[in-house]
Design an enzyme around this catalytic site. Structure first.
Site, PDB file in Angstrom:
ATOM      1  N   ARG A   1       0.849  -1.196   0.000  1.00 41.25           N
ATOM      2  CA  ARG A   1       0.000   0.000   0.000  1.00 41.25           C
ATOM      3  C   ARG A   1       0.884   1.246   0.000  1.00 41.25           C
ATOM      4  O   ARG A   1       1.719   1.408   0.890  1.00 41.25           O
ATOM      5  CB  ARG A   1      -0.905   0.009   1.226  1.00 41.25           C
ATOM      6  CG  ARG A   1      -1.973   1.100   1.135  1.00 41.25           C
ATOM      7  CD  ARG A   1      -2.769   1.209   2.423  1.00 41.25           C
ATOM      8  NE  ARG A   1      -3.629   0.054   2.617  1.00 41.25           N
ATOM      9  CZ  ARG A   1      -4.936   0.128   2.878  1.00 41.25           C
ATOM     10  NH1 ARG A   1      -5.535   1.297   2.952  1.00 41.25           N
ATOM     11  NH2 ARG A   1      -5.638  -0.953   3.084  1.00 41.25           N
TER      12      ARG A   1
ATOM     13  N   ASP B   1      -0.615 -17.100  11.170  1.00 36.28           N
ATOM     14  CA  ASP B   1      -1.618 -16.818  12.218  1.00 36.28           C
ATOM     15  C   ASP B   1      -1.809 -18.050  13.108  1.00 36.28           C
ATOM     16  O   ASP B   1      -1.941 -17.936  14.327  1.00 36.28           O
ATOM     17  CB  ASP B   1      -2.935 -16.421  11.551  1.00 36.28           C
ATOM     18  CG  ASP B   1      -2.706 -15.353  10.495  1.00 36.28           C
ATOM     19  OD1 ASP B   1      -2.362 -14.230  10.869  1.00 36.28           O
ATOM     20  OD2 ASP B   1      -2.823 -15.659   9.291  1.00 36.28           O
TER      21      ASP B   1
ATOM     22  N   HIS C   1      -6.769 -13.537   6.249  1.00 37.19           N
ATOM     23  CA  HIS C   1      -5.493 -13.119   6.859  1.00 37.19           C
ATOM     24  C   HIS C   1      -5.530 -11.601   7.005  1.00 37.19           C
ATOM     25  O   HIS C   1      -5.013 -10.856   6.177  1.00 37.19           O
ATOM     26  CB  HIS C   1      -4.312 -13.549   6.008  1.00 37.19           C
ATOM     27  CG  HIS C   1      -3.020 -12.956   6.499  1.00 37.19           C
ATOM     28  ND1 HIS C   1      -2.438 -13.315   7.697  1.00 37.19           N
ATOM     29  CD2 HIS C   1      -2.220 -12.002   5.980  1.00 37.19           C
ATOM     30  CE1 HIS C   1      -1.338 -12.604   7.883  1.00 37.19           C
ATOM     31  NE2 HIS C   1      -1.182 -11.798   6.856  1.00 37.19           N
TER      32      HIS C   1
HETATM   33  P1  NAX Z   1       9.089  -6.924   0.096  1.00 39.00           P
HETATM   34  O1  NAX Z   1       8.583  -5.598  -0.358  1.00 39.00           O
HETATM   35  O2  NAX Z   1      10.376  -7.009   0.846  1.00 39.00           O
HETATM   36  O3  NAX Z   1       9.260  -7.873  -1.185  1.00 39.00           O
HETATM   37  C1  NAX Z   1       8.270  -8.003  -2.160  1.00 39.00           C
HETATM   38  C2  NAX Z   1       8.981  -8.253  -3.472  1.00 39.00           C
HETATM   39  O4  NAX Z   1       7.998  -8.533  -4.453  1.00 39.00           O
HETATM   40  C3  NAX Z   1       9.784  -7.056  -3.970  1.00 39.00           C
HETATM   41  O5  NAX Z   1      11.131  -7.451  -4.212  1.00 39.00           O
HETATM   42  C4  NAX Z   1       9.063  -6.658  -5.257  1.00 39.00           C
HETATM   43  O6  NAX Z   1       9.953  -6.178  -6.250  1.00 39.00           O
HETATM   44  C5  NAX Z   1       8.432  -7.990  -5.663  1.00 39.00           C
HETATM   45  N1  NAX Z   1       7.294  -7.858  -6.571  1.00 39.00           N
HETATM   46  C6  NAX Z   1       6.344  -6.888  -6.614  1.00 39.00           C
HETATM   47  N2  NAX Z   1       5.508  -7.107  -7.645  1.00 39.00           N
HETATM   48  C7  NAX Z   1       5.908  -8.246  -8.234  1.00 39.00           C
HETATM   49  C8  NAX Z   1       5.447  -8.968  -9.369  1.00 39.00           C
HETATM   50  N3  NAX Z   1       4.412  -8.542 -10.097  1.00 39.00           N
HETATM   51  N4  NAX Z   1       6.105 -10.097  -9.714  1.00 39.00           N
HETATM   52  C9  NAX Z   1       7.183 -10.525  -9.009  1.00 39.00           C
HETATM   53  N5  NAX Z   1       7.686  -9.858  -7.953  1.00 39.00           N
HETATM   54  C10 NAX Z   1       7.054  -8.742  -7.572  1.00 39.00           C
HETATM   55  O7  NAX Z   1       7.904  -7.601   0.884  1.00 39.00           O
HETATM   56  P2  NAX Z   1       7.927  -8.837   1.890  1.00 39.00           P
HETATM   57  O8  NAX Z   1       8.190  -8.357   3.259  1.00 39.00           O
HETATM   58  O9  NAX Z   1       8.777  -9.906   1.315  1.00 39.00           O
HETATM   59  O10 NAX Z   1       6.371  -9.249   1.859  1.00 39.00           O
HETATM   60  C11 NAX Z   1       5.779  -9.752   0.699  1.00 39.00           C
HETATM   61  C12 NAX Z   1       4.270  -9.875   0.845  1.00 39.00           C
HETATM   62  O11 NAX Z   1       3.937 -10.774   1.880  1.00 39.00           O
HETATM   63  C13 NAX Z   1       3.581  -8.551   1.218  1.00 39.00           C
HETATM   64  O12 NAX Z   1       2.421  -8.427   0.396  1.00 39.00           O
HETATM   65  C14 NAX Z   1       3.188  -8.766   2.653  1.00 39.00           C
HETATM   66  O13 NAX Z   1       2.080  -7.971   3.017  1.00 39.00           O
HETATM   67  C15 NAX Z   1       2.870 -10.232   2.646  1.00 39.00           C
HETATM   68  N6  NAX Z   1       2.804 -10.921   3.947  1.00 39.00           N
HETATM   69  C16 NAX Z   1       1.881 -11.906   4.086  1.00 39.00           C
HETATM   70  C17 NAX Z   1       1.772 -12.667   5.233  1.00 39.00           C
HETATM   71  C18 NAX Z   1       0.751 -13.761   5.354  1.00 39.00           C
HETATM   72  O14 NAX Z   1       0.654 -14.353   6.434  1.00 39.00           O
HETATM   73  N7  NAX Z   1      -0.048 -14.082   4.333  1.00 39.00           N
HETATM   74  C19 NAX Z   1       2.649 -12.390   6.399  1.00 39.00           C
HETATM   75  C20 NAX Z   1       3.863 -11.621   6.065  1.00 39.00           C
HETATM   76  C21 NAX Z   1       3.696 -10.549   5.020  1.00 39.00           C
HETATM   77  O15 NAX Z   1       3.168  -9.407   5.635  1.00 39.00           O
END
Ligand code: NAX
Length: 325
Positions: free
Chosen positions: A92, A159, A187
């Site tokens: 976001r 979770d 989630h």
């Molecule tokens: P980061 O911002 O460190 O890494 C995300 C990566 O995804 C970046 O390197 C970005 O370049 C890449 N990316 C963006 N768009 C893309 C696409 N179209 N194709 C391929 N790569 C792409 O985030 P990070 O801390 O690793 O978290 C990743 C996601 O996990 C976030 O959306 C976060 O909210 C979510 N989470 C989900 C959780 C769950 O329990 N379901 C818990 C942890 C986390 O919060």
């Protein structure tokens, strides 16, 4: 040694992947006798950083890594993939409304769903981690009509694991002694971590804790744990999220040995009267590479209210992106 399987990981240069990829390469997800080909996807501007991750993977000299593909093309990343963990998502940005966030992610996950539909192994097991994970998973599923909807799931295991550890700490036990935990729904902060069926060393948790702790402490702590990590660490959960993704896939692929786990799954045919066209976390056991819903659990009035609130949020997320499905 088995023949290698292909594991696609998106967002491969991000912080979760920095833990996740190395643990998969070490055999934590699929076992010490299962070689893997890592198929890593990033957006074009992050390919330099991804190259650094690949250099480090090479420098680990992992015995189980049979090949590495680093690409910004989803059609390449998902080619013949046996497993996919979709971590990359659009965070976001300033001034972004929730509906903007849903739409931006819908664009990403529809492309990736189509690429999997066209190129992946027909039995691919897919886990969506990138938020909003449940609705991103729904978009992926709708864009991959040739894949079995049961093979697309979203991550609730973090979770679930957070719940195990909170209960163990409260009753002075260990998280391995806590069984039959269920986290229902989305989630998000509406998720319902439900202790009604949980046991510690076989004793009902509801007999070991008071209801005030359950309602006023445990549920909000689990629901808000992500925010608490950000406050403490200055960055969102990464190693614990990677660990949960490993747990989710390992249970699914290798079995949960009768243990209950929480997985976001496509709700069609669920036995709890939940809307049948969302990705909703249910109590699950896994065996022989398949997951099964645990049916027929008693649902109190309190639990029903909590389950409905998180269901309604998922329905409203789906409505916000309905024109894209
Ligand atoms: P980061 O911002 O460190 O890494 C995300 C990566 O995804 C970046 O390197 C970005 O370049 C890449 N990316 C963006 N768009 C893309 C696409 N179209 N194709 C391929 N790569 C792409 O985030 P990070 O801390 O690793 O978290 C990743 C996601 O996990 C976030 O959306 C976060 O909210 C979510 N989470 C989900 C959780 C769950 O329990 N379901 C818990 C942890 C986390 O919060």
């Amino acid at each position: 040694m088995k023949s290698p399987v292909r594991v696609a990981i998106t967002g491969a240069a991000g912080q979760i992947s920095y833990s996740l990829i190395f643990r998969i390469a070490a055999g934590d997800m699929l076992g010490p006798d299962q070689p893997v080909v890592l198929q890593l996807l990033e957006i074009t501007p992050a390919m330099g950083a991804l190259n650094g991750v690949v250099m480090e993977l090479n420098d680990c000299a992992f015995p189980l890594v049979a090949g590495i593909v680093a690409t910004d093309d989803p059609n390449v990343a998902f080619k013949d993939a046996d497993f996919a963990i979709l971590v990359g998502a659009r965070p976001r940005g300033p001034g972004m409304e929730r509906s903007d966030l849903l739409q931006a992610n819908a664009a990403i996950f529809s492309v990736q769903g189509k690429a999997m539909n066209a190129h992946a192994n027909r039995n691919i097991k897919v886990l969506i981690v990138g938020n909003p994970a449940n609705t991103n998973a729904l978009i992926t599923l709708k864009n991959a009509p040739d894949l079995n909807p049961r093979n697309i799931t979203s991550m609730m295991r973090l979770d679930h694991n957070r719940s195990l550890s909170q209960i163990a700490a409260k009753v002075g036990s260990h998280c391995t002694k806590v069984e039959k935990m269920v986290v229902w729904g989305n989630h998000s902060a509406t998720q319902f971590p439900d202790i009604s069926h949980a046991t510690v060393d076989g004793k009902p948790v509801v007999d070991l804790v008071d209801n005030d702790w359950y309602v006023k402490e445990f549920i909000p702590v689990v629901q808000q744990r992500g925010a608490a990590i950000i406050k403490a660490r200055g960055a969102s959960s990464a190693a614990s999220a990677a660990s949960a993704a490993i747990d989710h896939m390992r249970s699914w692929a290798l079995g949960s040995s009768g243990q209950w786990v929480s997985m976001g799954v496509y709700s069609a045919g669920n036995s709890y009267g939940i809307d049948e066209d969302i990705m909703y976390a249910l109590p699950i056991t896994c065996e022989n590479g398949e997951w099964q819903e645990i049916k027929g659990l008693a649902v109190s009035d309190f639990a029903r209210g909590m389950m409905t609130a998180t269901e309604q949020e998922l329905v409203s997320e789906r409505d916000a992106i309905a024109h894209l499905l």
